[in-house]
Scaffold this motif. Structure first.
Motif, mmCIF file in Angstrom:
data_model
loop_
_atom_site.group_PDB
_atom_site.id
_atom_site.type_symbol
_atom_site.label_atom_id
_atom_site.label_comp_id
_atom_site.label_asym_id
_atom_site.label_seq_id
_atom_site.Cartn_x
_atom_site.Cartn_y
_atom_site.Cartn_z
ATOM 1 N N LYS A 121 0.960 -1.310 0.004
ATOM 2 C CA LYS A 121 -0.046 -0.002 -0.012
ATOM 3 C C LYS A 121 0.827 1.212 0.056
ATOM 4 O O LYS A 121 1.894 1.365 0.628
ATOM 5 N N TYR A 122 0.359 2.322 -0.765
ATOM 6 C CA TYR A 122 1.311 3.436 -0.790
ATOM 7 C C TYR A 122 0.513 4.620 -0.416
ATOM 8 O O TYR A 122 -0.717 4.869 -1.085
ATOM 9 N N HIS A 123 0.782 5.565 0.513
ATOM 10 C CA HIS A 123 0.041 6.737 0.661
ATOM 11 C C HIS A 123 1.061 8.079 0.296
ATOM 12 O O HIS A 123 2.073 7.983 0.871
ATOM 13 N N ILE A 124 0.645 8.990 -0.585
ATOM 14 C CA ILE A 124 1.198 10.075 -0.856
ATOM 15 C C ILE A 124 0.294 11.342 -0.416
ATOM 16 O O ILE A 124 -0.575 11.856 -1.009
ATOM 17 N N SER A 132 3.765 27.510 -0.092
ATOM 18 C CA SER A 132 4.808 26.161 -0.210
ATOM 19 C C SER A 132 4.143 24.834 -0.088
ATOM 20 O O SER A 132 2.816 24.933 -0.108
ATOM 21 N N TYR A 133 4.809 23.602 -0.219
ATOM 22 C CA TYR A 133 4.292 22.202 -0.128
ATOM 23 C C TYR A 133 5.247 21.419 0.019
ATOM 24 O O TYR A 133 6.508 21.619 -0.039
ATOM 25 N N SER A 134 4.917 20.321 0.714
ATOM 26 C CA SER A 134 5.662 19.271 1.039
ATOM 27 C C SER A 134 4.861 17.900 0.739
ATOM 28 O O SER A 134 3.899 17.782 0.954
ATOM 29 N N THR A 135 5.687 16.533 0.857
ATOM 30 C CA THR A 135 5.244 15.612 0.634
ATOM 31 C C THR A 135 6.018 14.462 1.057
ATOM 32 O O THR A 135 7.311 14.726 1.313
ATOM 33 N N TYR A 136 5.564 13.404 1.280
ATOM 34 C CA TYR A 136 6.529 12.144 1.858
ATOM 35 C C TYR A 136 5.748 10.755 1.407
ATOM 36 O O TYR A 136 4.551 10.774 1.083
ATOM 37 N N ARG A 137 6.407 9.783 1.665
ATOM 38 C CA ARG A 137 5.811 8.459 1.622
ATOM 39 C C ARG A 137 5.153 8.018 2.898
ATOM 40 O O ARG A 137 5.778 8.007 3.767
ATOM 41 N N GLY A 138 3.808 8.108 3.031
ATOM 42 C CA GLY A 138 3.300 7.854 4.283
ATOM 43 C C GLY A 138 2.618 6.177 4.096
ATOM 44 O O GLY A 138 3.178 5.572 3.368
ATOM 45 N N SER A 139 2.097 5.950 5.512
ATOM 46 C CA SER A 139 1.648 4.453 5.533
ATOM 47 C C SER A 139 0.369 4.233 5.728
ATOM 48 O O SER A 139 -0.581 5.385 5.767
#
Length: 139
Positions: A121-124, A132-139
């Motif tokens: 499973k991938y959460h973005i 501004s913005y930011s992102t990461y690979r969540g769970s």
């Protein structure tokens, strides 16, 4: 009652030549937009999901959607369509800020990521403000 004729098509709803996933379907890929400037979910953000064709490097549109009141867009892709490859989520951020009478430095945000194991499973998440913005690979 909707004024548009809706047609159910392989777990999706087709309306006005636009495919959006049904909210009840599960997806191995999820997203969550958070308006960090105001401390609220980023609701009603239009987005598109693409997969890159490795032979031609062309981005193939998989689906379109809009975040719900919680800033989520359930059912982005089915497990059957979710394969290894390079994907891109395109978020219409200028349109989102304009709907609140604001301007934004970023007219859109594109998040490109690689899927090596489609069984996971991938959460973005997308954390968003006007400048501004930011992102990461969540769970």
């Amino acid at each position: 009652m909707s004024l548009f004729r809706l047609q159910k098509l392989n777990g999706h709803i087709l309306s006005e030549n636009k495919i959006t996933t049904m909210s009840g379907s599960s997806s191995p890929l999820t997203t969550h937009v958070l308006n960090t400037a105001m401390g609220v979910p980023g609701s009603n953000v239009s987005l598109k999901l693409y997969r890159q064709d490795l032979a031609s490097s062309v981005w193939d549109l998989i689906t379109t959607g809009t975040t719900n009141d919680d800033g989520r867009c359930p059912g982005l892709i089915t497990s059957q369509l979710f394969t290894s490859g390079v994907y891109k989520m395109h978020f219409e951020t200028a349109q989102y800020w304009a709907s609140m009478g604001e301007t934004s430095f970023y007219p859109y945000v594109e998040i490109v990521f690689t899927i090596n194991d489609p069984a996971q499973k991938y959460h973005i998440p997308l954390l968003l403000s006007r400048f501004s913005y930011s992102t990461y690979r969540g769970s």
